[in-house]
Design a protein around this motif. Structure first.
Motif, PDB file in Angstrom:
ATOM      1  N   PRO A   2       0.828  -1.212   0.000  1.00 21.48           N
ATOM      2  CA  PRO A   2       0.000   0.000   0.000  1.00 21.48           C
ATOM      3  C   PRO A   2       0.864   1.265   0.000  1.00 21.48           C
ATOM      4  O   PRO A   2       2.077   1.195   0.169  1.00 21.48           O
ATOM      5  CB  PRO A   2      -0.799  -0.110   1.296  1.00 21.48           C
ATOM      6  CG  PRO A   2      -0.523  -1.472   1.851  1.00 21.48           C
ATOM      7  CD  PRO A   2       0.771  -1.922   1.282  1.00 21.48           C
ATOM      8  N   ARG A  43      -0.205   3.935   4.942  1.00 18.42           N
ATOM      9  CA  ARG A  43      -1.575   3.378   4.978  1.00 18.42           C
ATOM     10  C   ARG A  43      -1.761   2.423   6.162  1.00 18.42           C
ATOM     11  O   ARG A  43      -2.813   2.394   6.794  1.00 18.42           O
ATOM     12  CB  ARG A  43      -1.855   2.592   3.693  1.00 18.42           C
ATOM     13  CG  ARG A  43      -2.439   3.381   2.562  1.00 18.42           C
ATOM     14  CD  ARG A  43      -3.878   3.763   2.807  1.00 18.42           C
ATOM     15  NE  ARG A  43      -4.526   4.143   1.552  1.00 18.42           N
ATOM     16  CZ  ARG A  43      -5.689   4.757   1.491  1.00 18.42           C
ATOM     17  NH1 ARG A  43      -6.334   5.072   2.605  1.00 18.42           N
ATOM     18  NH2 ARG A  43      -6.227   5.060   0.321  1.00 18.42           N
ATOM     19  N   ILE A  44      -0.744   1.576   6.395  1.00 22.44           N
ATOM     20  CA  ILE A  44      -0.834   0.575   7.465  1.00 22.44           C
ATOM     21  C   ILE A  44       0.240   0.902   8.499  1.00 22.44           C
ATOM     22  O   ILE A  44       1.399   1.144   8.153  1.00 22.44           O
ATOM     23  CB  ILE A  44      -0.621  -0.847   6.896  1.00 22.44           C
ATOM     24  CG1 ILE A  44      -1.718  -1.176   5.875  1.00 22.44           C
ATOM     25  CG2 ILE A  44      -0.594  -1.889   8.024  1.00 22.44           C
ATOM     26  CD1 ILE A  44      -1.564  -2.516   5.182  1.00 22.44           C
ATOM     27  N   GLY A  75       1.848  -5.322   4.106  1.00 19.31           N
ATOM     28  CA  GLY A  75       0.770  -5.522   3.134  1.00 19.31           C
ATOM     29  C   GLY A  75       0.395  -6.983   3.041  1.00 19.31           C
ATOM     30  O   GLY A  75       1.115  -7.859   3.543  1.00 19.31           O
ATOM     31  N   LEU A 116      -7.002  -5.149   3.160  1.00 17.59           N
ATOM     32  CA  LEU A 116      -6.702  -3.715   3.297  1.00 17.59           C
ATOM     33  C   LEU A 116      -7.808  -3.007   4.074  1.00 17.59           C
ATOM     34  O   LEU A 116      -7.544  -2.094   4.860  1.00 17.59           O
ATOM     35  CB  LEU A 116      -6.507  -3.054   1.933  1.00 17.59           C
ATOM     36  CG  LEU A 116      -5.232  -3.379   1.161  1.00 17.59           C
ATOM     37  CD1 LEU A 116      -5.088  -2.455  -0.051  1.00 17.59           C
ATOM     38  CD2 LEU A 116      -3.989  -3.270   2.035  1.00 17.59           C
ATOM     39  N   CYS A 165      -5.820  -0.994   7.099  1.00 21.20           N
ATOM     40  CA  CYS A 165      -5.463   0.413   6.888  1.00 21.20           C
ATOM     41  C   CYS A 165      -6.091   1.316   7.944  1.00 21.20           C
ATOM     42  O   CYS A 165      -7.163   1.019   8.466  1.00 21.20           O
ATOM     43  CB  CYS A 165      -5.908   0.872   5.502  1.00 21.20           C
ATOM     44  SG  CYS A 165      -5.000   0.062   4.170  1.00 21.20           S
ATOM     45  N   THR A 170      -9.591   6.246   5.170  1.00 21.74           N
ATOM     46  CA  THR A 170      -9.639   4.943   4.512  1.00 21.74           C
ATOM     47  C   THR A 170     -10.948   4.847   3.742  1.00 21.74           C
ATOM     48  O   THR A 170     -11.812   5.716   3.837  1.00 21.74           O
ATOM     49  CB  THR A 170      -9.549   3.795   5.533  1.00 21.74           C
ATOM     50  OG1 THR A 170     -10.604   3.934   6.455  1.00 21.74           O
ATOM     51  CG2 THR A 170      -8.221   3.815   6.255  1.00 21.74           C
ATOM     52  N   PHE A 210     -12.056  -0.674  -0.014  1.00 17.55           N
ATOM     53  CA  PHE A 210     -11.157  -0.993  -1.121  1.00 17.55           C
ATOM     54  C   PHE A 210     -11.749  -2.013  -2.094  1.00 17.55           C
ATOM     55  O   PHE A 210     -11.171  -2.273  -3.138  1.00 17.55           O
ATOM     56  CB  PHE A 210      -9.807  -1.480  -0.573  1.00 17.55           C
ATOM     57  CG  PHE A 210      -9.064  -0.418   0.186  1.00 17.55           C
ATOM     58  CD1 PHE A 210      -8.457   0.634  -0.492  1.00 17.55           C
ATOM     59  CD2 PHE A 210      -8.992  -0.443   1.569  1.00 17.55           C
ATOM     60  CE1 PHE A 210      -7.784   1.636   0.197  1.00 17.55           C
ATOM     61  CE2 PHE A 210      -8.323   0.550   2.265  1.00 17.55           C
ATOM     62  CZ  PHE A 210      -7.720   1.594   1.586  1.00 17.55           C
ATOM     63  N   PRO A 268       1.510   3.104  -3.932  1.00 19.13           N
ATOM     64  CA  PRO A 268       0.943   1.760  -3.850  1.00 19.13           C
ATOM     65  C   PRO A 268       1.245   0.988  -5.134  1.00 19.13           C
ATOM     66  O   PRO A 268       1.262   1.571  -6.224  1.00 19.13           O
ATOM     67  CB  PRO A 268      -0.560   2.030  -3.724  1.00 19.13           C
ATOM     68  CG  PRO A 268      -0.778   3.323  -4.441  1.00 19.13           C
ATOM     69  CD  PRO A 268       0.497   4.131  -4.247  1.00 19.13           C
ATOM     70  N   GLU A 310      -5.222   3.066  -4.049  1.00 21.25           N
ATOM     71  CA  GLU A 310      -5.345   1.607  -3.959  1.00 21.25           C
ATOM     72  C   GLU A 310      -6.634   1.089  -4.587  1.00 21.25           C
ATOM     73  O   GLU A 310      -6.645   0.027  -5.220  1.00 21.25           O
ATOM     74  CB  GLU A 310      -5.302   1.144  -2.494  1.00 21.25           C
ATOM     75  CG  GLU A 310      -3.919   1.116  -1.859  1.00 21.25           C
ATOM     76  CD  GLU A 310      -3.514   2.453  -1.259  1.00 21.25           C
ATOM     77  OE1 GLU A 310      -4.259   3.446  -1.461  1.00 21.25           O
ATOM     78  OE2 GLU A 310      -2.466   2.516  -0.597  1.00 21.25           O
TER      79      GLU A 310
END
Lengths: 98, 468
Positions: B184, B188-189, B205, B218, B222, B236, B239, B428, B453
């Motif tokens: 990502p 993001r994470i 990821g 995700l 995330c 977020t 996704f 990403p 993403e």
């Protein structure tokens, strides 16, 4: 940038990292080859470029300064190779001047 | 049977066709039968997983789904060894935020996936617990550094896995093993509880059987985390929302620099197949240029090793990790503990990183590399003004053979040329298997602008659907 040749034994002392003579010799060869390759970065004109230390713009990433529980002492010490009376045990740190 | 997606198992679980504990037992049986040959897992705790599975809340999005976790992501009370002798006895005192989020969504962390030591490697061979083999052909490497995560998913020993990606360590093994892997956008994470390699490049990821599973994971992983000051405040989203929307009208850039180089025929075939499919599905594939593409490996290895030499200074034999039994003072203890605890590639990179940060060389190497990094990022900013996504190879060749010692470290580093740019620029990027491109699995890579993403997954899902 010039590539004067890396003194692996000296750098290993800076890094507090014991190497065998064989590793010292092999890393010298490997890393001089890597350094000769990265010297190609010189061909890019970066005189007016700001270095990029972070992939996204980050501004004042601070959290509120509020007390919160931290890891309990037992958990923090659980992985220590040596501990004594709730503390990390280390060798003698202060050495006498010679 | 275990090569089924998360949504397959979620349906089976909620319909009562299988219980969460039975699913853990199925995976345990698969690990027992396949791991001796593949070596995708360093350890797994079936008892702990069964206890968690028995308590799993099936109403949650990942309720009852076991997820394998790379050995550098902390799971409380379980070994987290980074495939290193250095952390041979280490048990994580807390859960990584990514693991907390999995648990909160009902998933069961199960299995510590093998890896290159401290995530340094591209073949899965730099592990103190032995190399992982490619399930598609055991004579070949699975790629790295998330070698065990990719091999476990490919071999049906895991439904899905967490990996980490500093210079391609999710995408390249996913490509070599024939599974899906997404890195990502940086931030993001949360990286809290991920053992740090290069903090400005590292990102956790998922590695999964298909694109939908990557999106589902995700959705759970995330989000901002106060415990990681670099985790993003960007909102977020769902996704999965573009998974059915196709690629019609999308402009996809193909970097001219990526097709001229010496790619293996299978890699070229995969790329051409992706171009054909995208075009047939209504996307427009156009040439773009990334003028600094050839500089990425040099910039990356300076930055990554510099950050690693700093991050790995914490392994000093005092608070955790290996410690020599006797020492003649503090410096001796540090030096010999580190010398005995770290493997060869880790030592090589610590030396390189210490050198480029040392007095007299800092500006020539480290600052210069960070400036070139800015130019690389600028290339993408320019390219994304004209295209929605960028298509490229993942690696120049399919998976090499195991134990091929003919390559120098520099030659190995150069094979990361297509995956490194996303890390340098924080973008990403997803690796997607291309069926029929060669005897061994081969993937293609799609890269998107920061936080794109959903678009990336939508395009990958369209390719996947066309090829299934």
């Amino acid at each position: 940038m010039s590539t004067p040749g890396i003194n692996v034994a000296y750098i290993a002392r800076l890094a507090e990292l014991e190497l065998t003579p064989e590793e010292t010799e092999r890393f010298s060869r490997d890393l001089n080859q890597v350094l000769a390759h990265v010297a190609e970065l010189d061909k890019w004109d970066t005189a007016d470029v700001q270095p990029m230390y972070h992939p996204l713009p980050v501004f004042d990433a601070v959290r509120p300064d509020e007390p919160a529980p931290s890891l309990p002492r037992e958990a923090a010490l659980a992985n220590a190779p040596q501990q004594q009376e709730g503390m990390f045990r280390v060798p003698k740190v202060v050495e006498s001047a010679h | 049977m275990l090569h089924r997606s998360i949504s397959h198992w979620r349906r089976a679980l909620t319909a009562g066709q299988i219980s969460p504990t039975e699913l853990v037992q199925e995976l345990d049986a698969a690990m027992r039968s396949k791991n001796p040959a593949v070596n995708a897992f360093i350890s797994w705790d079936t008892e702990a997983a069964l206890a968690e599975a028995a308590a799993a809340d099936l109403s949650l999005p990942l309720g009852g789904i076991p997820i394998a976790v790379k050995d550098n992501i902390c799971i409380q009370g379980q070994p987290t060894r980074c495939a290193s002798r250095m952390l041979g006895n280490f048990k994580a005192p807390y859960d990584a935020t990514a693991v907390c989020r999995l648990r909160a969504a009902g998933a069961v962390p199960f299995g510590r996936a093998n890896m290159d030591e401290f995530a340094m490697g591209s073949a899965g061979e730099n592990s103190a617990f032995g190399p992982t083999c490619n399930p598609a052909d055991l004579q070949h490497v699975p790629g790295g550094s998330s070698s065990g995560s990719a091999a476990a998913v490919a071999a049906g020993m895991a439904i899905a896995a967490l990996g980490s990606d500093t210079g391609g360590s999710i995408r390249q093994p996913a490509s070599h093993c024939g599974v899906v892997g997404i890195k990502p956008t940086y931030g993001r994470i949360s990286r809290y509880g991920l053992v740090a390699f290069a903090s400005s490049l590292d990102q956790i990821g998922p590695i999964t059987q298909n694109v939908e599973d990557a999106a589902l994971l995700l959705n759970v992983l995330c989000g901002h985390d106060a415990a990681d000051s670099t985790s993003s405040l960007h909102p977020t989203e769902d996704f999965t929302s573009a998974l059915g929307s196709g690629v019609k009208g999308l402009r996809i850039g193909l970097p001219v620099e990526y097709t001229s180089a010496g790619n293996a025929p299978e890699v070229e075939a995969a790329l051409q197949k992706a171009i054909r499919t995208l075009t047939e599905a209504g996307a427009e594939v156009v040439e773009v240029s990334l003028p600094h593409a050839e500089a990425v490996v040099s910039a990356y290895y300076i930055i990554a090793c510099a950050e690693a030499s700093s991050n790995l200074a914490r392994f000093d034999g005092i608070r955790y990790g290996y410690r020599v039994p006797d020492s003649a003072g503090l410096s001796d203890l540090y030096s010999r503990s580190r010398g005995a605890g770290f493997g060869s590639e880790v030592k090589r990179r610590i030396i390189l990183g210490t050198y480029v940060l040392s007095g007299g060389y800092y500006d020539a190497y480290y600052t210069k590399a960070q400036k070139v990094r800015a130019l690389v990022a600028q290339d993408f900013t320019e390219a994304f003004k004209g295209v929605d996504l960028i298509l490229g190879p993942v690696a120049p060749t399919p998976a090499p053979r195991l134990h091929d010692d003919s390559l120098t470290p520099l030659q190995v580093y150069l094979s990361d040329i297509y995956t490194i740019p996303a890390n340098l620029a924080g973008l990403p990027a997803i690796s997607l298997p291309v069926p029929g491109a060669g005897a061994l699995p081969v993937g293609v890579q799609l890269l998107g602008p920061h936080f794109a993403e959903t678009r990336l997954l939508g395009a990958a899902a369209a390719l996947e659907a066309a090829w299934s």
